[in-house]
Scaffold this active site. Structure first.
Site, PDB file in Angstrom:
ATOM      1  N   GLU A  59       0.829  -1.196   0.000  1.00  0.00           N
ATOM      2  CA  GLU A  59       0.000   0.000   0.000  1.00  0.00           C
ATOM      3  C   GLU A  59       0.864   1.247   0.000  1.00  0.00           C
ATOM      4  OE1 GLU A  59      -3.528   2.251   2.373  1.00  0.00           O
ATOM      5  OE2 GLU A  59      -2.238   0.870   3.438  1.00  0.00           O
ATOM      6  N   GLU A  63      -0.737   4.173  -1.748  1.00  0.00           N
ATOM      7  CA  GLU A  63      -1.677   4.709  -0.771  1.00  0.00           C
ATOM      8  C   GLU A  63      -1.091   4.872   0.619  1.00  0.00           C
ATOM      9  OE1 GLU A  63      -4.464   6.092  -1.333  1.00  0.00           O
ATOM     10  OE2 GLU A  63      -4.424   5.581  -3.433  1.00  0.00           O
ATOM     11  N   HIS A  75       1.457  14.348  -8.409  1.00  0.00           N
ATOM     12  CA  HIS A  75       0.775  15.507  -7.853  1.00  0.00           C
ATOM     13  C   HIS A  75       1.720  16.706  -7.714  1.00  0.00           C
ATOM     14  CE1 HIS A  75      -3.274  13.994  -6.466  1.00  0.00           C
ATOM     15  NE2 HIS A  75      -2.706  12.920  -7.004  1.00  0.00           N
ATOM     16  N   ASP A  76       3.000  16.458  -7.505  1.00  0.00           N
ATOM     17  CA  ASP A  76       3.957  17.558  -7.453  1.00  0.00           C
ATOM     18  C   ASP A  76       4.271  18.064  -8.858  1.00  0.00           C
ATOM     19  OD1 ASP A  76       5.798  19.347  -6.134  1.00  0.00           O
ATOM     20  OD2 ASP A  76       7.438  18.059  -6.804  1.00  0.00           O
ATOM     21  N   GLY A  94       6.353  22.826 -11.671  1.00  0.00           N
ATOM     22  CA  GLY A  94       6.495  21.420 -12.043  1.00  0.00           C
ATOM     23  C   GLY A  94       7.032  20.577 -10.900  1.00  0.00           C
ATOM     24  N   SER A  98       7.281  21.756  -4.439  1.00  0.00           N
ATOM     25  CA  SER A  98       6.448  22.779  -3.793  1.00  0.00           C
ATOM     26  C   SER A  98       5.326  22.159  -2.961  1.00  0.00           C
ATOM     27  CB  SER A  98       5.854  23.729  -4.843  1.00  0.00           C
ATOM     28  OG  SER A  98       4.948  23.067  -5.690  1.00  0.00           O
ATOM     29  N   HIS A 203      -1.542   2.730 -11.988  1.00  0.00           N
ATOM     30  CA  HIS A 203      -2.715   2.202 -11.296  1.00  0.00           C
ATOM     31  C   HIS A 203      -2.695   0.685 -11.169  1.00  0.00           C
ATOM     32  CE1 HIS A 203      -5.543   5.947 -11.685  1.00  0.00           C
ATOM     33  NE2 HIS A 203      -4.393   6.202 -11.075  1.00  0.00           N
ATOM     34  N   THR A 204      -1.717   0.034 -11.815  1.00  0.00           N
ATOM     35  CA  THR A 204      -1.596  -1.417 -11.638  1.00  0.00           C
ATOM     36  C   THR A 204      -1.156  -1.765 -10.223  1.00  0.00           C
ATOM     37  OG1 THR A 204       0.714  -1.485 -12.392  1.00  0.00           O
ATOM     38  CG2 THR A 204      -0.999  -1.731 -14.079  1.00  0.00           C
ATOM     39  N   ASP A 209      -8.240   5.502  -1.172  1.00  0.00           N
ATOM     40  CA  ASP A 209      -8.567   5.694   0.240  1.00  0.00           C
ATOM     41  C   ASP A 209      -9.648   6.753   0.445  1.00  0.00           C
ATOM     42  OD1 ASP A 209      -6.971   3.821   1.449  1.00  0.00           O
ATOM     43  OD2 ASP A 209      -5.325   5.201   1.870  1.00  0.00           O
TER      44      ASP A 209
END
Length: 366
Positions: A59, A63, A75-76, A94, A98, A203-204, A209
């Site tokens: 996980e 996650e 996400h960064d 990018g 941050s 995503h594999t 959550d």
């Protein structure tokens, strides 16, 4: 000087010129091509033991630490907009760290819900080893996914500045976004529709959550700790149920008990512009891994000139070699349950796994 002597001196000069460059001495008897890479061996030792539970693919890659660490790289880095810049606004830095430097701002963006946990888990490691947040985020993601069976070995470049600004909001795609909106946002950050599919190989080894908080750790496919093609098969199956408390924003019907399906995955798998790339991974694991490595190389350097960074990829572990079984239709499913959307190529004729109807167990918490 004789001609023979000149030949001998010439051969000696060639030998000297061809001598391998001297490697920098690092801790525990290890060496690196550049002294700047030595610190990353120490970071590797630390996070494999204390972040990734002794190099487990669980996980934590998406996650908790491994799963979430891989998620955090995106996400960064995706906080980058050519359009905002073109209109005289700050378009984001990018892959600049941050999201860790300004966590009190960026983790409150709706699309970053839940990311605060991995940011706060990772930050002490970056501070302990005195490395830039942007470097650490990309390094942890690369190390985490290398722990997964059949996984990629990602490039890692070091040397990002630890000076950044908060990313603008609304740059991270959300599960509830339509395919058109996601493709436009990715294009604005420099990634094509095909690139977007390639990135979704992450995503594999993924689980959710926060879309349905009542069932944390719900995987997206039946093999959540293996970098294989089952995710690309199962996302194309007809949905019949919800694994938790019913429909949530960003969730659509799933084909298997205990399996979670994102609306965005459902739409991209069936969109005519992306369906053939999606389907191609089902029977070509090497292509899936290679294309993921290639697009992640670009994602990790969004906002940077790669030539100004130092290649420390040698520090990233080599994923364990495994012979993966061919993808199958889950037990209880048939080809009639497949919603194939690639007009150019028929859906592959997969066998069906034996036994009772497949049910997916939740990913255990780290």
């Amino acid at each position: 000087m004789s001609f023979k002597s000149l030949i001998a001196l010439s051969a000696l000069a060639v030998t000297v010129l061809a001598a391998p460059p001297r490697r920098a001495a690092c801790s525990n008897g290890r060496t690196a091509s550049d002294a700047a890479c030595c610190v990353w061996f120490d970071v590797l030792d630390d996070i494999q033991e204390n972040l990734f539970d002794n190099a487990e693919c669980g996980e934590d890659v998406h996650e908790g630490s491994c799963d979430q660490s891989l998620r955090l790289t995106f996400h960064d880095a995706i906080g980058f907009s050519k359009n905002l810049t073109a209109h005289g606004q700050f378009g984001g830095g990018g892959a600049d760290g941050s999201i860790m430097a300004f966590a009190q701002i960026e983790t409150n963006f709706h699309a970053n819900v839940g990311v605060d946990e991995i940011v706060e888990t990772q930050r002490p490691f970056a501070l302990k080893h005195n490395v830039a947040f942007g470097d650490f985020i990309q390094f942890a993601g690369a190390v985490g996914v290398s722990n997964c069976a059949g996984g990629p070995r990602l490039q890692f470049l070091a040397g990002r500045s630890n000076i950044s600004q908060p990313s603008p909001d609304l740059l991270v795609p959300e599960p509830s976004d339509a395919a058109d909106k996601i493709f436009a946002r990715m294009e604005d950050a420099g990634f094509s529709i095909i690139d977007t599919v390639d990135l979704l190989a992450s995503h594999t080894v993924a689980a959710q959550d926060k879309v349905d908080a009542s069932i944390p750790g719900t995987p997206f496919d039946s093999t959540p700790s293996t970098f294989d093609a089952q995710f690309f098969v199962e996302t194309l199956l007809n949905g019949t149920l919800f694994p938790g408390n019913g429909s949530n924003v960003g969730e659509v019907l799933s084909p298997l008990h205990g399996e979670f399906r994102l609306q965005s995955d459902f739409e991209i798998a069936r969109d005519s512009r992306s369906a053939c790339e999606w389907q191609s991974f089902i029977t070509d694991h090497t292509k899936m891994v290679t294309k993921f490595e290639s697009v992640m190389k670009r994602l990790a350097t969004v906002g940077h000139n790669p030539n100004s960074l130092t290649d420390c990829s040698e520090v990233i572990p080599v994923p364990k070699a495994v012979t993966l079984p061919p993808p199958t239709l889950p037990a209880g499913q048939t080809l009639g349950d497949v919603q194939g959307a690639c007009a150019a190529t028929p859906f592959p004729r997969l066998s069906t796994a034996p036994g009772p109807a497949t049910s997916v167990a939740p990913v255990p918490p780290s």
